[in-house]
Design a protein around this motif. Structure first.
Motif, PDB file in Angstrom:
ATOM      1  N   ARG A 171       0.735  -1.147   0.261  1.00  0.00           N
ATOM      2  CA  ARG A 171       0.004  -0.162   0.095  1.00  0.00           C
ATOM      3  C   ARG A 171       0.878   1.291  -0.318  1.00  0.00           C
ATOM      4  O   ARG A 171       1.717   1.392   0.550  1.00  0.00           O
ATOM      5  N   MET A 172       0.775   2.121  -0.961  1.00  0.00           N
ATOM      6  CA  MET A 172       1.132   3.385  -1.023  1.00  0.00           C
ATOM      7  C   MET A 172       0.632   4.500  -0.101  1.00  0.00           C
ATOM      8  O   MET A 172      -0.662   4.756  -0.161  1.00  0.00           O
ATOM      9  N   HIS A 173       1.510   5.328   0.447  1.00  0.00           N
ATOM     10  CA  HIS A 173       1.074   6.236   1.317  1.00  0.00           C
ATOM     11  C   HIS A 173       0.612   7.610   0.183  1.00  0.00           C
ATOM     12  O   HIS A 173       1.185   7.811  -0.720  1.00  0.00           O
ATOM     13  N   VAL A 174      -0.802   8.047   0.247  1.00  0.00           N
ATOM     14  CA  VAL A 174      -1.206   8.876  -0.443  1.00  0.00           C
ATOM     15  C   VAL A 174      -0.423  10.127  -0.824  1.00  0.00           C
ATOM     16  O   VAL A 174      -0.157  10.303  -2.138  1.00  0.00           O
ATOM     17  N   HIS A 175       0.156  10.744   0.129  1.00  0.00           N
ATOM     18  CA  HIS A 175       0.699  11.882  -0.079  1.00  0.00           C
ATOM     19  C   HIS A 175       2.388  11.689  -0.608  1.00  0.00           C
ATOM     20  O   HIS A 175       2.792  12.673  -1.419  1.00  0.00           O
ATOM     21  N   ARG A 176       2.784  10.576  -0.123  1.00  0.00           N
ATOM     22  CA  ARG A 176       4.135  10.559  -0.808  1.00  0.00           C
ATOM     23  C   ARG A 176       4.068   9.960  -2.179  1.00  0.00           C
ATOM     24  O   ARG A 176       5.158  10.167  -2.965  1.00  0.00           O
ATOM     25  N   GLN A 177       3.179   9.104  -2.519  1.00  0.00           N
ATOM     26  CA  GLN A 177       3.042   8.767  -3.739  1.00  0.00           C
ATOM     27  C   GLN A 177       2.707  10.092  -4.691  1.00  0.00           C
ATOM     28  O   GLN A 177       3.466  10.036  -5.888  1.00  0.00           O
ATOM     29  N   ARG A 178       2.184  10.787  -4.575  1.00  0.00           N
ATOM     30  CA  ARG A 178       1.551  12.047  -5.246  1.00  0.00           C
ATOM     31  C   ARG A 178       2.973  12.664  -5.364  1.00  0.00           C
ATOM     32  O   ARG A 178       3.270  13.268  -6.560  1.00  0.00           O
ATOM     33  N   THR A 179       3.836  12.905  -4.199  1.00  0.00           N
ATOM     34  CA  THR A 179       4.918  13.761  -4.282  1.00  0.00           C
ATOM     35  C   THR A 179       5.830  13.246  -5.277  1.00  0.00           C
ATOM     36  O   THR A 179       6.383  13.929  -6.068  1.00  0.00           O
ATOM     37  N   CYS A 180       6.266  11.761  -5.236  1.00  0.00           N
ATOM     38  CA  CYS A 180       6.888  11.234  -5.988  1.00  0.00           C
ATOM     39  C   CYS A 180       6.724  11.281  -7.520  1.00  0.00           C
ATOM     40  O   CYS A 180       7.492  11.658  -8.439  1.00  0.00           O
ATOM     41  N   MET A 181       5.214  11.473  -7.615  1.00  0.00           N
ATOM     42  CA  MET A 181       4.828  11.300  -9.074  1.00  0.00           C
ATOM     43  C   MET A 181       5.159  12.620  -9.811  1.00  0.00           C
ATOM     44  O   MET A 181       5.470  12.946 -10.779  1.00  0.00           O
ATOM     45  N   GLU A 182       4.624  13.588  -8.915  1.00  0.00           N
ATOM     46  CA  GLU A 182       4.596  15.141  -9.430  1.00  0.00           C
ATOM     47  C   GLU A 182       5.946  15.538  -9.682  1.00  0.00           C
ATOM     48  O   GLU A 182       6.397  16.354 -10.779  1.00  0.00           O
ATOM     49  N   HIS A 183       7.112  15.208  -8.795  1.00  0.00           N
ATOM     50  CA  HIS A 183       8.479  15.711  -8.966  1.00  0.00           C
ATOM     51  C   HIS A 183       9.312  14.682  -9.398  1.00  0.00           C
ATOM     52  O   HIS A 183      10.737  14.822  -9.484  1.00  0.00           O
ATOM     53  N   LEU A 184       8.672  13.464  -9.946  1.00  0.00           N
ATOM     54  CA  LEU A 184       9.681  12.670 -10.474  1.00  0.00           C
ATOM     55  C   LEU A 184      10.961  11.998  -9.415  1.00  0.00           C
ATOM     56  O   LEU A 184      11.945  12.086  -9.861  1.00  0.00           O
ATOM     57  N   LEU A 185      10.520  11.772  -8.346  1.00  0.00           N
ATOM     58  CA  LEU A 185      11.567  11.077  -7.182  1.00  0.00           C
ATOM     59  C   LEU A 185      11.407   9.603  -7.224  1.00  0.00           C
ATOM     60  O   LEU A 185      10.402   9.082  -7.444  1.00  0.00           O
ATOM     61  N   CYS A 186      12.325   8.973  -6.634  1.00  0.00           N
ATOM     62  CA  CYS A 186      12.633   7.642  -6.466  1.00  0.00           C
ATOM     63  C   CYS A 186      11.505   7.350  -5.355  1.00  0.00           C
ATOM     64  O   CYS A 186      11.486   7.966  -4.270  1.00  0.00           O
ATOM     65  N   GLN A 187      10.817   6.084  -5.840  1.00  0.00           N
ATOM     66  CA  GLN A 187       9.670   5.866  -4.798  1.00  0.00           C
ATOM     67  C   GLN A 187      10.221   5.107  -3.602  1.00  0.00           C
ATOM     68  O   GLN A 187       9.652   4.860  -2.687  1.00  0.00           O
ATOM     69  N   ILE A 188      11.714   4.653  -3.816  1.00  0.00           N
ATOM     70  CA  ILE A 188      12.297   4.044  -2.588  1.00  0.00           C
ATOM     71  C   ILE A 188      12.973   4.923  -1.692  1.00  0.00           C
ATOM     72  O   ILE A 188      12.634   4.826  -0.408  1.00  0.00           O
ATOM     73  N   CYS A 189      13.675   5.922  -1.967  1.00  0.00           N
ATOM     74  CA  CYS A 189      14.352   6.914  -1.261  1.00  0.00           C
ATOM     75  C   CYS A 189      13.928   8.265  -1.319  1.00  0.00           C
ATOM     76  O   CYS A 189      14.398   9.134  -0.445  1.00  0.00           O
ATOM     77  N   GLY A 190      13.114   8.666  -2.169  1.00  0.00           N
ATOM     78  CA  GLY A 190      12.635  10.142  -2.286  1.00  0.00           C
ATOM     79  C   GLY A 190      13.393  11.252  -2.888  1.00  0.00           C
ATOM     80  O   GLY A 190      13.076  12.282  -2.611  1.00  0.00           O
ATOM     81  N   THR A 191      14.670  10.780  -3.405  1.00  0.00           N
ATOM     82  CA  THR A 191      15.472  11.556  -4.139  1.00  0.00           C
ATOM     83  C   THR A 191      15.106  11.763  -5.568  1.00  0.00           C
ATOM     84  O   THR A 191      14.588  10.942  -5.811  1.00  0.00           O
ATOM     85  N   PRO A 192      15.796  12.600  -6.271  1.00  0.00           N
ATOM     86  CA  PRO A 192      15.480  12.645  -7.806  1.00  0.00           C
ATOM     87  C   PRO A 192      15.688  11.355  -8.346  1.00  0.00           C
ATOM     88  O   PRO A 192      16.724  10.556  -8.150  1.00  0.00           O
ATOM     89  N   ALA A 193      14.764  10.851  -9.221  1.00  0.00           N
ATOM     90  CA  ALA A 193      14.770   9.530  -9.965  1.00  0.00           C
ATOM     91  C   ALA A 193      16.098   9.769 -11.071  1.00  0.00           C
ATOM     92  O   ALA A 193      16.347  10.892 -11.417  1.00  0.00           O
ATOM     93  N   ASP A 194      16.586   8.433 -11.378  1.00  0.00           N
ATOM     94  CA  ASP A 194      17.746   8.511 -12.360  1.00  0.00           C
ATOM     95  C   ASP A 194      17.002   9.117 -13.716  1.00  0.00           C
ATOM     96  O   ASP A 194      16.122   8.548 -14.120  1.00  0.00           O
ATOM     97  N   ARG A 195      17.878   9.818 -14.305  1.00  0.00           N
ATOM     98  CA  ARG A 195      17.487  10.330 -15.794  1.00  0.00           C
ATOM     99  C   ARG A 195      18.863  10.219 -16.725  1.00  0.00           C
ATOM    100  O   ARG A 195      19.837  10.875 -16.003  1.00  0.00           O
ATOM    101  N   ASN A 196      18.748   9.853 -17.770  1.00  0.00           N
ATOM    102  CA  ASN A 196      19.712  10.086 -18.883  1.00  0.00           C
ATOM    103  C   ASN A 196      19.286  10.515 -20.230  1.00  0.00           C
ATOM    104  O   ASN A 196      18.015  10.888 -20.059  1.00  0.00           O
ATOM    105  N   LYS A 197      20.057  10.457 -21.345  1.00  0.00           N
ATOM    106  CA  LYS A 197      19.578  10.899 -22.515  1.00  0.00           C
ATOM    107  C   LYS A 197      18.313  10.321 -22.985  1.00  0.00           C
ATOM    108  O   LYS A 197      17.313  10.786 -23.934  1.00  0.00           O
ATOM    109  N   GLN A 198      18.088   9.011 -22.454  1.00  0.00           N
ATOM    110  CA  GLN A 198      16.729   8.277 -22.828  1.00  0.00           C
ATOM    111  C   GLN A 198      15.874   8.567 -22.146  1.00  0.00           C
ATOM    112  O   GLN A 198      14.762   8.090 -22.373  1.00  0.00           O
ATOM    113  N   GLY A 199      15.801   9.225 -20.983  1.00  0.00           N
ATOM    114  CA  GLY A 199      14.544   9.657 -20.122  1.00  0.00           C
ATOM    115  C   GLY A 199      14.625   9.091 -18.520  1.00  0.00           C
ATOM    116  O   GLY A 199      15.997   8.479 -18.295  1.00  0.00           O
TER     117      GLY A 199
END
Length: 201
Positions: free
Chosen positions: A65-93
């Motif tokens: 089960r995902m926490h409503v506000h933490r899921q929303r924050t990660c999806m809005e700001h493209l953060l890692c769902q495990i650690c809450g820091t910016p998700a990995d991004r390279n030239k492919q996305g």
């Protein structure tokens, strides 16, 4: 490897607001679901009302089960769902994990809808090793150039003579369609465009 606690996972001590806190609000567009005591941030900029949920660092972790506000924050700001820091991004996305669902489009993983936030490389590896669901599911490691915000899902309430009553759960409300006045949102979704199937380094 020790089992990690995902940033988006909820705990047994984190409970949503009681239905008794819901009421009817008469807005310019007509009656809509609201809280008896409104707070800033209850609605997103599309006008959707979001579930209020406790925040806690105690209690048993609910990995499914995902926490409503933490899921929303990660999806809005493209953060890692495990650690809450910016998700990995390279030239492919951005880096996502996704799997086939009964309602997946024929073009899967292109145009797939997901409520699972992206990941950093380290925790994508961890997820593949530790998540029993992924081990038994037809999944893919993806790079996504255009993970577009698509809409919200949640519980749909219907207005009756005695107030709001639940009519359906897990209803998807795309931003491109008229807002549902009885929606209580609990998930934010992105549609994955310009997708490349890849492997983790």
């Amino acid at each position: 490897m020790p089992l990690l606690t995902p940033y988006v996972a909820s705990r047994t001590t984190e409970q949503p607001v009681r239905e008794a806190e819901l009421t009817i609000e008469f807005a310019p567009g007509g009656p809509r679901l609201a809280y008896r005591h409104p707070r800033p941030g209850d609605r997103d900029h599309h006008g959707n009302l979001w579930v209020r949920m406790d925040q806690s660092t105690t209690g048993r972790v609910q990995y499914n089960r995902m926490h409503v506000h933490r899921q929303r924050t990660c999806m809005e700001h493209l953060l890692c769902q495990i650690c809450g820091t910016p998700a990995d991004r390279n030239k492919q996305g951005w880096l996502f994990l996704d799997w086939r669902r009964p309602d997946s489009p024929p073009t899967w993983p292109e145009r797939s809808l997901t409520s699972m936030p992206p990941l950093c490389t380290e925790h994508a590896h961890t997820s593949l090793h530790q998540c029993p669901f992924l081990r038994r599911t037809d999944h893919a490691v993806l790079r996504v150039r255009k993970p577009r915000l698509h809409g919200v899902s949640g519980t749909l309430y219907q207005l009756t003579d005695t107030g709001w009553h639940t009519s359906d759960n897990d209803v998807l409300a795309p931003y491109a369609e008229p807002r549902l006045p009885g929606m209580l949102a609990s998930r934010l979704h992105r549609e994955l465009h310009d997708v490349t199937v890849t492997r983790l380094p």
